[in-house]
Motif scaffolding. Structure first.
Motif, PDB file in Angstrom:
ATOM      1  N   LEU A 116       0.650  -1.052  -0.045  1.00  0.00           N
ATOM      2  CA  LEU A 116       0.275   0.240   0.214  1.00  0.00           C
ATOM      3  C   LEU A 116       0.730   1.651   0.197  1.00  0.00           C
ATOM      4  O   LEU A 116       0.306   2.707  -0.284  1.00  0.00           O
ATOM      5  CB  LEU A 116      -1.062   0.558   1.306  1.00  0.00           C
ATOM      6  CG  LEU A 116      -2.362  -1.107   0.900  1.00  0.00           C
ATOM      7  CD1 LEU A 116      -2.932  -1.382   2.505  1.00  0.00           C
ATOM      8  CD2 LEU A 116      -2.838  -1.234  -0.631  1.00  0.00           C
ATOM      9  N   SER A 117       2.569   1.190   0.545  1.00  0.00           N
ATOM     10  CA  SER A 117       3.283   1.920   0.453  1.00  0.00           C
ATOM     11  C   SER A 117       4.020   1.940   0.317  1.00  0.00           C
ATOM     12  O   SER A 117       4.981   0.788   0.676  1.00  0.00           O
ATOM     13  CB  SER A 117       2.514   3.090   1.503  1.00  0.00           C
ATOM     14  OG  SER A 117       3.231   2.291   2.490  1.00  0.00           O
ATOM     15  N   LEU A 118       5.459   2.756   0.167  1.00  0.00           N
ATOM     16  CA  LEU A 118       6.363   1.936  -0.461  1.00  0.00           C
ATOM     17  C   LEU A 118       7.222   3.624  -0.681  1.00  0.00           C
ATOM     18  O   LEU A 118       6.917   4.266  -0.916  1.00  0.00           O
ATOM     19  CB  LEU A 118       6.574   1.020  -1.829  1.00  0.00           C
ATOM     20  CG  LEU A 118       7.986   0.596  -2.246  1.00  0.00           C
ATOM     21  CD1 LEU A 118       8.587  -0.710  -0.584  1.00  0.00           C
ATOM     22  CD2 LEU A 118       7.691   0.231  -3.208  1.00  0.00           C
ATOM     23  N   VAL A 119       9.166   3.166   0.349  1.00  0.00           N
ATOM     24  CA  VAL A 119       9.261   4.266   0.462  1.00  0.00           C
ATOM     25  C   VAL A 119      10.817   3.981  -0.036  1.00  0.00           C
ATOM     26  O   VAL A 119      11.413   2.983   0.471  1.00  0.00           O
ATOM     27  CB  VAL A 119       9.342   5.351   1.977  1.00  0.00           C
ATOM     28  CG1 VAL A 119      10.914   5.960   2.029  1.00  0.00           C
ATOM     29  CG2 VAL A 119       8.000   5.356   2.195  1.00  0.00           C
ATOM     30  N   VAL A 120      12.161   4.531  -0.585  1.00  0.00           N
ATOM     31  CA  VAL A 120      12.987   4.008  -1.265  1.00  0.00           C
ATOM     32  C   VAL A 120      14.151   5.391  -1.440  1.00  0.00           C
ATOM     33  O   VAL A 120      13.177   6.034  -2.001  1.00  0.00           O
ATOM     34  CB  VAL A 120      13.171   3.357  -2.351  1.00  0.00           C
ATOM     35  CG1 VAL A 120      12.388   1.609  -2.281  1.00  0.00           C
ATOM     36  CG2 VAL A 120      12.492   3.847  -3.531  1.00  0.00           C
TER      37      VAL A 120
END
Lengths: 111, 111
Positions: free
Chosen positions: B9-13
């Motif tokens: 649902l969410s992703l931080v890279v």
């Protein structure tokens, strides 16, 4: 960008009042759609139209009605607005159904 | 019940990383799967996938569909901060030309 406009872009209204949102297109596309977008729900289809005077319900149609008397205009009406209808409303158009183009959105707040 | 499920649902890279976004679906009359990117305003169309195993590419973005396993992936290589957005997956059904959206994946790219 496809020629789609929505009006108004922002509206604040009170519970129980009628509200009409307008979607206008200059592309002469056959299909028009109304969606609402809420946190945690994504985009949900309210109503759609596959031609003048041809409309059908989507997954969240309760409390909403639509009309399409001309190819270029698709109206969404909330007969008696409720706080649960506070949302961002998007109109979309398509000619071949598979590829939709979205309007800029209308932010509606029902107090 | 027809449904489209996106993950994560969410992703931080970090900038430069490669990301894979997932979309699985269960619908009764599949026609095609669509990917959209939504930044601050309306969604914009990315890809339409109808056949299994055929990769669609546009710059650093690519997508593929598996109709046997009922899923699609969206890959973004060498991510940039401008890729930060919500990525929406939608399935168009043959029945009634209806379209169902997933809840989206919120992607945030750190500089």
């Amino acid at each position: 960008d496809a020629g789609i406009t929505q009006s108004p872009r922002h509206k604040v209204t009170e519970t129980g009042t009628p509200v009409t949102l307008r979607c206008h297109q200059t592309e002469n596309h056959r299909y028009m759609y109304w969606y609402r977008q809420d946190p945690g729900h994504g985009l949900r289809l309210i109503h759609y139209s596959y031609g003048v005077k041809d409309t059908d319900k989507g997954e969240v149609s309760d409390g909403y009605s639509v009309s399409r008397s001309k190819t270029e205009d698709f109206l969404l009406t909330l007969e008696s607005a409720t706080s649960s209808q506070t949302s961002v409303y998007f109109c979309a158009i398509s000619e071949i159904v598979n590829e939709q183009f979205f309007g800029p959105g209308t932010r509606l707040t029902v107090l | 019940e027809d449904k489209v499920v996106q993950s994560p649902l969410s992703l931080v890279v970090h900038e430069g990383d490669t990301v894979t976004l997932n979309c699985s679906y269960e619908v009764t009359n599949f026609r095609s799967l669509l990917w959209y990117k939504q930044e601050k305003k309306a969604p914009t169309f990315l890809f339409m996938l109808t056949s299994s195993g055929i990769e669609k590419k546009s710059g650093r973005l690519s997508s593929i569909l598996d109709k046997k396993e009922l899923f699609s992936i969206l890959n973004i290589t060498a991510t940039q901060t401008g890729d930060s957005a919500i990525y929406l997956c939608a399935v168009l059904m043959n029945r009634d030309d209806k379209i169902i959206f997933g809840k989206g994946t919120r992607l945030h790219i750190l500089p």
